[in-house]
Enzyme design. Sequence first.
Site, short mmCIF file in Angstrom:
data_model
loop_
_atom_site.label_atom_id
_atom_site.label_comp_id
_atom_site.label_asym_id
_atom_site.label_seq_id
_atom_site.Cartn_x
_atom_site.Cartn_y
_atom_site.Cartn_z
N CYS A 10 0.82 -1.21 0.00
CA CYS A 10 0.00 0.00 0.00
C CYS A 10 0.86 1.27 0.00
CB CYS A 10 -0.92 -0.01 1.22
SG CYS A 10 -1.87 1.51 1.40
N VAL A 50 -5.98 0.63 5.58
CA VAL A 50 -4.74 0.97 6.25
C VAL A 50 -4.12 2.14 5.49
CG1 VAL A 50 -4.32 -1.32 7.19
CG2 VAL A 50 -3.54 -0.82 4.88
N GLU A 62 -6.05 7.41 7.89
CA GLU A 62 -5.80 8.38 6.82
C GLU A 62 -4.34 8.85 6.84
OE1 GLU A 62 -7.88 8.68 4.43
OE2 GLU A 62 -9.52 7.70 5.49
N SER A 63 -3.62 8.46 5.81
CA SER A 63 -2.18 8.69 5.76
C SER A 63 -1.79 10.16 5.86
CB SER A 63 -1.58 8.07 4.50
OG SER A 63 -2.07 8.69 3.34
#
Length: 191
Positions: A10, A50, A62-63
């Site tokens: 990811c 993720v 939430e990155s």
Amino acid sequence: MLTLYDAARCPYCARVRIVIVEKGIEIEPIEIDLDDRPAWMYEKNSTGRVPVVEEDGWTLPESAVIMEYLEERYPEPALLAADPADRALARVRIFRHDTFTKPYYALRRGESGADALFAEQLERLDAELEERPWLGGSEYGLADIAYVPWVLRARDRMGVALDPYPALSEWLTRLLERPAVAEEADVVASL
């Protein structure tokens, strides 16, 4: 200790991993199989996606938000510039990131015309990097981290040539000199 719910493939997780390595944060990683997400993952993030960080029962998905949180929680080394204009520029680049990723995912799915749309996005990044050395202005930081996982995957997993984009290629070369980004390139190579 901070727990990171992660998936190697990811690119959103890659953003968070790079920040964690840059800041030397000790974590407990938990790998999530994206093809068979455990039911409990939906308790951590209602979307089941993720990355998610957790500490003392508190979770944050939430990155982009996680990157900002880590920047505030662990301020050294700084990954947002001291200059307010450069900080704002970095935030705009991250906020508009989906204009880059939508054509990337269309290309990955093999949609008609996606190669041209993604090439336009690479041209835009190249033009921005001709104006300034980093996506967030004069210093390396969160904006660069926000984009590099997709650039690495496009180059290494999808065979996208970066030679037509000299400023972008030079940016990536400089990024790969950073141990955190080099480590992510190794993750991509192992996928």
